[in-house]
Scaffold this active site. Structure first.
Site, short mmCIF file in Angstrom:
data_model
loop_
_atom_site.label_atom_id
_atom_site.label_comp_id
_atom_site.label_asym_id
_atom_site.label_seq_id
_atom_site.Cartn_x
_atom_site.Cartn_y
_atom_site.Cartn_z
CD GLU A 11 -4.40 -5.90 2.73
OE1 GLU A 11 -5.09 -5.17 3.48
OE2 GLU A 11 -3.17 -5.83 2.66
CD GLU A 13 -3.15 -0.87 2.13
OE1 GLU A 13 -2.89 -0.24 3.16
OE2 GLU A 13 -4.25 -1.39 1.91
C1 GAL Z 1 -4.57 -2.52 4.99
C2 GAL Z 1 -3.15 -3.04 5.12
C3 GAL Z 1 -3.10 -4.30 5.97
C4 GAL Z 1 -3.93 -4.13 7.20
C5 GAL Z 1 -5.34 -3.78 6.82
C6 GAL Z 1 -6.26 -3.65 8.00
O1 GAL Z 1 -4.56 -1.16 4.71
O2 GAL Z 1 -2.58 -3.33 3.88
O3 GAL Z 1 -1.76 -4.58 6.30
O4 GAL Z 1 -3.36 -3.15 8.01
O5 GAL Z 1 -5.32 -2.56 6.14
O6 GAL Z 1 -7.55 -3.33 7.58
#
Ligand code: GAL
Length: 638
Positions: free
Chosen positions: A321, A144
């Site tokens: 994710e 990110e």
């Molecule tokens: C994303 C990040 C992850 C985790 C997640 C939690 O922004 O890539 O590592 O922190 O959020 O929601």
């Protein structure tokens, strides 16, 4: 193409004895992908130059043996304390000039050459060791870029890099740039800002009042290029040792760097989709809207990013994710309604995602994200999302194929324009992202599928409608290409309003080929003072006064032109419309579009010979003689 599921996993968080059972459960669930490694630098290299790969070898081996394919992340978002001790000036500096300290993540400045060398070293070691490992089927660079506002850094390293970058933008004799050319392009005669030398140029922060917008915009362009270079350094190393595709995981409503430029070096675009967190902390929506969708997410936000990243990935994209339950980081962190994790997953597939990976396998009982749900609870029992992932798996087993077809509408997204609006919004709360997203939502409320195009697009074949709002600097060849497009085109407001260095061009904007249309005055409007349009709808936020042009398609209640023709198929929209203004204009201009006014909270997306319908509301709704359940999905043959 067959669609697949995956999960994010942190073997370093769990006792090694647990890995085999975790892997077996993932495989049992039907998952294909496991992303690992992206924060584990300290475990890989506990002390400078002393590597410990044994645990990672065994983790990859265990996952691979269970039939899973690993996405291996480079760990450069979390430099360990010893790296920072070695390079104390690698820490980023915020706009107030404060050093952002060690103790969380993303504590590096993209411009720091010493840190870049450390990254090259760890990535080289990883790529050599795992580049040919058959279980490593893909890579992720860093994690990110830009998360936690980390693209703009006002450090000494950034200042030195910015000066060099400017020399390159205004080349002169030898290695030195042409400072007179910079002064002229930026209009530095104003307030006696002319520089004698590039080394006098500072960063655009901590000035008494606002800096020259040309200066601020140049710094954003430079900062974006630094991200591209940082990413490319890793990509070049990985490619030298591996044939596996390389991805990066982008974010929602993060526009601080040109994702198309980063994406050009990668094989797959991916993004991290947290519908409830994003609704709360970055949608900019009204309190009423947030309340109505608090447990479902905004009905267009995910889809917009799916379409955006499909373009960034040139067709290849994933959700790296996917929110599985309550998160820990938004102002409020509600539970998704039952069914939403399944809906979000199918919505991604309907927009062409190759894979959707849930974040994360098991909730961590320690550290910053202990309040963040996973597919498993901290005690390893199944959390709610596990069942929904299993449901999607069963559905995929029945019907794994989803096609992607060209949409009837194209919407251009230009990161450089977003930077220009950020430098000069002209009214509180106005942003390029907000304007483009409003157009996107209007299309979706009409049931239209949308393709997003990069600013470099010149081929508009097959599109019935091309939308290019707010693109403040519009190169002449783009105007020519749009002018010749076979479909209808809508540009404005603020399209072509600035030259390449942030000055108002003459003839006055938009200087459309063959048209005398000119924006003669601009105003921003308070949110509580919308301007009514004759026949319905409003202009909100931003309104231009225009002269010349052809037929008037929309005018204000007091008779001023708001949407006018400036070419046989090109319309200039001189204001920021609300949904009903945008929808009216689309319907009037392109009567052949197959529109259908969507019920509140319902959206659809065409994918090959099926139409997917998504219900973001809490009521069942009848669609084409079938019931679309609340928080549900319907797949209807076209
Ligand atoms: C994303 C990040 C992850 C985790 C997640 C939690 O922004 O890539 O590592 O922190 O959020 O929601």
């Amino acid at each position: 193409m067959k669609r697949t599921l995956g999960v994010c996993y942190y073997p370093e968080h769990w006792p090694e004895e647990q890995w085999a059972e975790d892997a077996a459960r993932m495989a049992d669930l039907g998952l294909t992908w496991v992303r690992i490694g992206e924060f584990a630098w300290k475990r890989m290299e506990p002390v400078e130059g002393q590597y410990d790969w044994g645990w990672l070898d065994r983790a990859i081996e265990t996952l691979g043996a269970a039939g899973l394919q690993v996405v291996l992340g480079t760990p450069t978002a979390t430099p360990p304390a010893w790296v920072v001790a070695k390079h104390p000036d690698m820490l980023p500096v915020d706009v107030e000039g404060r050093v952002r300290g060690y103790g969380s993540r993303r504590h590096y400045c993209f411009s720091h050459q010493g840190y870049l060398e450390e990254c090259r070293r760890i990535v080289t070691q990883m790529a050599k060791r795992y580049g040919r490992n058959p279980a490593v089927a893909a890579w992720q660079t860093d994690n990110e870029y830009s998360c936690h506002d980390t693209v703009l850094s006002y450090s000494d390293a950034a200042r030195a890099g910015f000066r060099d970058w400017l020399r390159g933008q205004f080349p002169g004799a030898g290695n030195d740039g042409d400072i007179d050319a910079l002064n002229a392009a930026w209009g530095n005669v104003f307030w006696s800002m002319d520089y004698d030398d590039f080394d006098q140029i500072g960063l655009p922060n901590l000035t008494v009042t606002e800096v020259n917008p040309a200066h601020a915009h140049a710094f954003r362009r430079f900062s974006s290029d630094q991200v591209v270079a940082f990413n490319r350094a890793q990509v070049d190393i990985i490619r030298a040792h591996s044939e596996a595709p390389i991805a990066h995981n982008y974010m929602g409503r993060v526009t601080d760097f040109d994702h198309f430029a980063v994406g050009a070096d990668l094989d797959i675009a991916s993004w991290d989709s947290y519908p409830l967190g994003f609704l709360e902390d970055r949608s900019g929506a009204s309190e009423d809207h947030i309340r109505a969708y608090a447990r479902q997410g905004d009905p267009d936000f995910q889809a917009f990013h799916h379409d955006l990243y499909r373009a960034v990935g040139r067709g290849r994209w994933w959700v790296m994710e996917q929110q599985p339950g309550p998160v820990n980081w938004a102002p409020y962190n509600p539970s998704p309604l039952p069914g939403m994790v399944r809906l979000w997953t199918w919505e991604a597939f309907a927009h062409g995602a190759e894979a959707v990976c849930y974040f994360r396998w098991r909730q961590a009982p320690f550290a910053q994200e202990q309040m963040h749900a996973g597919l498993l609870r901290p005690d390893s029992a199944e959390a709610e999302a596990f069942g929904e992932a299993a449901e999607v798996m069963a559905e995929l087993a029945e019907a794994p194929e989803v096609s992607v077809s060209q949409a009837p509408v194209a919407l251009m997204f230009d990161y450089d324009a977003d930077a220009a609006w950020a430098v000069q919004p002209h009214g509180a709360g106005l942003s390029y992202f907000g304007l483009v997203f409003d157009w996107y939502r209007a299309c979706r409320k009409l049931g239209l599928s949308v393709d997003i195009l990069p600013a470099s697009a010149r081929d508009f074949e097959g599109y019935q409608l091309v939308l290019v709002p707010g693109m403040m600097h519009m190169p002449d060849d783009l105007k020519t290409a749009l002018h010749g497009a076979a479909g209808q085109v809508i540009v404005g407001p603020r399209s072509a309003a600035r030259d390449a260095h942030f000055c108002i061009p003459t003839p006055l904007p938009p200087a459309w080929p063959g048209s005398d249309l000119a924006v003669s005055r601009v105003q921003s409007i308070r949110p509580d003072m919308p301007v009514s349009l004759e026949g319905g709808g409003h202009v909100v936020g931003y309104l231009e006064q225009i002269e010349g042009g052809g037929d008037v398609l929309l005018h204000s209640a007091d008779g001023a032109p708001v949407a006018v023709r400036c070419g046989p198929r090109v319309t200039y929209m001189a204001g920021w419309g609300d949904d009903s203004a945008h929808m009216r204009l689309i319907e009037a201009l392109v009567p052949d579009l197959e529109v259908a006014h969507m019920p509140e909270g319902v959206r659809r997306r065409a994918a090959g010979d099926v139409m997917f319908w998504f219900n973001y509301t809490t009521q069942d709704i009848e669609i084409e003689g079938e019931t679309l359940p609340s928080s549900g999905v319907l797949r209807h043959p076209l």
